[in-house]
Design a protein around this motif. Structure first.
Motif, short mmCIF file in Angstrom:
data_model
loop_
_atom_site.label_atom_id
_atom_site.label_comp_id
_atom_site.label_asym_id
_atom_site.label_seq_id
_atom_site.Cartn_x
_atom_site.Cartn_y
_atom_site.Cartn_z
N ASN A 9 1.50 -13.75 22.79
CA ASN A 9 1.08 -14.43 24.11
C ASN A 9 -0.22 -14.62 24.30
O ASN A 9 -0.98 -14.06 25.44
CB ASN A 9 1.72 -13.51 25.15
N LEU A 10 -0.99 -15.11 23.36
CA LEU A 10 -2.49 -15.48 23.42
C LEU A 10 -2.72 -16.28 24.36
O LEU A 10 -2.24 -17.48 24.26
CB LEU A 10 -3.14 -15.64 21.95
N SER A 11 -3.76 -16.28 25.23
CA SER A 11 -4.15 -17.39 26.11
C SER A 11 -5.71 -17.34 26.11
O SER A 11 -6.40 -16.32 26.29
CB SER A 11 -3.60 -17.23 27.54
N LYS A 12 -6.42 -18.56 26.17
CA LYS A 12 -7.79 -18.69 26.34
C LYS A 12 -8.01 -19.99 26.78
O LYS A 12 -7.73 -21.05 26.35
CB LYS A 12 -8.52 -18.40 24.82
N ARG A 13 -8.78 -19.88 27.77
CA ARG A 13 -9.40 -21.04 28.43
C ARG A 13 -10.94 -21.54 28.31
O ARG A 13 -11.83 -20.66 28.13
CB ARG A 13 -9.22 -20.98 29.91
N TYR A 14 -11.09 -22.86 27.52
CA TYR A 14 -12.40 -23.25 27.60
C TYR A 14 -12.56 -24.64 28.42
O TYR A 14 -11.98 -25.66 27.89
CB TYR A 14 -12.51 -23.76 26.02
N GLY A 15 -13.22 -24.60 29.54
CA GLY A 15 -13.21 -25.65 30.31
C GLY A 15 -12.03 -26.20 30.80
O GLY A 15 -11.03 -25.33 31.40
N ASP A 16 -11.64 -27.55 30.40
CA ASP A 16 -10.28 -27.96 30.44
C ASP A 16 -9.11 -27.77 29.44
O ASP A 16 -7.93 -28.00 29.70
CB ASP A 16 -10.51 -29.62 30.72
N PHE A 17 -9.60 -26.96 28.45
CA PHE A 17 -8.57 -26.58 27.40
C PHE A 17 -7.99 -25.32 27.69
O PHE A 17 -8.88 -24.34 28.13
CB PHE A 17 -9.09 -26.67 26.19
N ASN A 18 -6.84 -25.12 27.46
CA ASN A 18 -6.20 -23.77 27.65
C ASN A 18 -5.22 -23.44 26.63
O ASN A 18 -4.09 -24.15 26.53
CB ASN A 18 -5.55 -23.85 29.31
N LEU A 19 -5.47 -22.58 25.81
CA LEU A 19 -4.32 -21.95 24.66
C LEU A 19 -3.56 -21.24 25.72
O LEU A 19 -3.82 -20.23 26.27
CB LEU A 19 -4.92 -21.12 23.80
N ASP A 20 -2.28 -21.56 25.75
CA ASP A 20 -1.17 -21.04 26.55
C ASP A 20 -0.08 -20.26 26.08
O ASP A 20 0.98 -20.71 25.14
CB ASP A 20 -0.38 -22.24 27.28
#
Length: 318
Positions: A9-20
């Motif tokens: 359940n890894l999530s990471k946001r970079y600006g408009d990008f989101n690993l969900d």
């Protein structure tokens, strides 16, 4: 036995990008492939394995040990992981200085193996690492990774930009590495043909979300693809849709409370993706046996390649 790599359940946001909520488990002895378009999230997953950022949620473990952002990766764990990036990270230093970095950071760094590997690749010890060709730069990184005898290789586009002969040389190095049943590889690549030659599982990411994650064997034996004239493709899709609707109605009416719709179970499920072209339509099915049972022998499905599955499931109409 603990998974060699466990991402939950890894999530990471970079600006408009989101690993969900990305999850992936890779057991020892397996080669796992990551595919997807540029910016899909593959490199973010790779970076999570050397604690390059702090995720919003989720966990990353290697051989059961957590990777913690801001903390020194335990030397014994670091020694078990070899990283190869799409661009060598050494900067404008000599190849001999790369060797010195290895000696300073890994107690088990095998200088002779490093020197043998670069000699076999024709790399001059006095050459600047940032001036090497794409192929030699990749071989330098592999020499560095192999020299500290890792159990896991983490590879980000290792064959990108290589000519066919150089690419095959690199793949053969990976096959040799995997002769040890405890070794593991996680490889991110755009070259799906290379992946099909070595991977056990394939995970596709698009815009930070998992599109599919299956064994290569499952993809090659269960999925089917065919190109048909547009009208014929429309009739095939309509026939599948109507048949499934009848099946759902029968199952729902007869065993509504006892049995979940079998079309939702992996073994019996059938999804269809289509993509229209100028003269025809490409049809992808996720269960070739179920599809052929419905449409009969008038349609002959072929076994798709990874890139075909990826393109249809991302760009096609479901």
């Amino acid at each position: 036995m603990k998974e060699a790599i466990s991402i939950h359940n890894l999530s990471k946001r970079y600006g408009d990008f989101n690993l969900d909520n990305f999850s992936l488990e890779v057991p020892p002895g397996h080669v796992a492939g990551l595919v997807g378009s540029n910016g899909a999230g593959k490199t973010t997953v790779i970076k999570s394995l050397f604690a390059a950022y702090k995720p919003e949620t989720g966990s990353v473990r290697v051989f059961g040990q957590p990777m913690s952002f801001g903390a020194e990766v335990h030397s014994s764990l670091k020694a078990r992981m070899g990283f190869v990036f799409d661009t060598a990270p050494y900067g404008p230093i000599k190849v001999s200085a790369v060797e010195a970095i290895g000696r300073a950071n890994y107690t088990n760094f095998d200088v002779k193996r490093f020197q043998d590997e670069i000699a076999a690749a024709g790399i001059d010890r006095d050459a600047k690492s940032n001036k090497l060709s794409r192929g030699m730069s990749m071989r330098l990184q592999l020499a560095f990774a192999f020299a500290h005898n890792p159990d896991i290789l983490i590879l980000d586009e290792p064959t990108a930009g290589l000519d066919p002969m150089a690419s095959q040389d690199v793949l053969e190095m990976f096959r040799t590495f995997m002769d040890d049943p405890q070794h593991t590889i996680l490889i991110s690549s755009h070259d799906t043909q290379d992946l099909e030659a070595i991977v056990d599982t394939v995970t596709c990411i698009h815009e930070g979300k998992t599109v599919f994650s299956e064994t290569l064997d499952y993809l090659q034996t269960h999925y089917g693809i065919v190109q048909l004239p547009k009208k014929e493709a429309a009739l095939v899709v309509q026939q599948i849709r109507e048949t499934q609707a009848v099946q759902r109605e029968l199952i729902g009416g007869n065993r509504k409370k006892e049995v979940k719709d079998t079309t939702e179970k992996k073994g019996n499920s059938l999804e269809v993706y289509t993509e229209n072209h100028a003269l025809n339509t490409t049809v992808l099915v996720t269960n070739i046996v179920a599809a052929e049972r419905i449409v009969g022998t008038r349609v002959t499905f072929e076994r798709p390649h990874i890139d075909q599955i990826m393109n249809l499931m991302i760009r096609g109409r479901k």
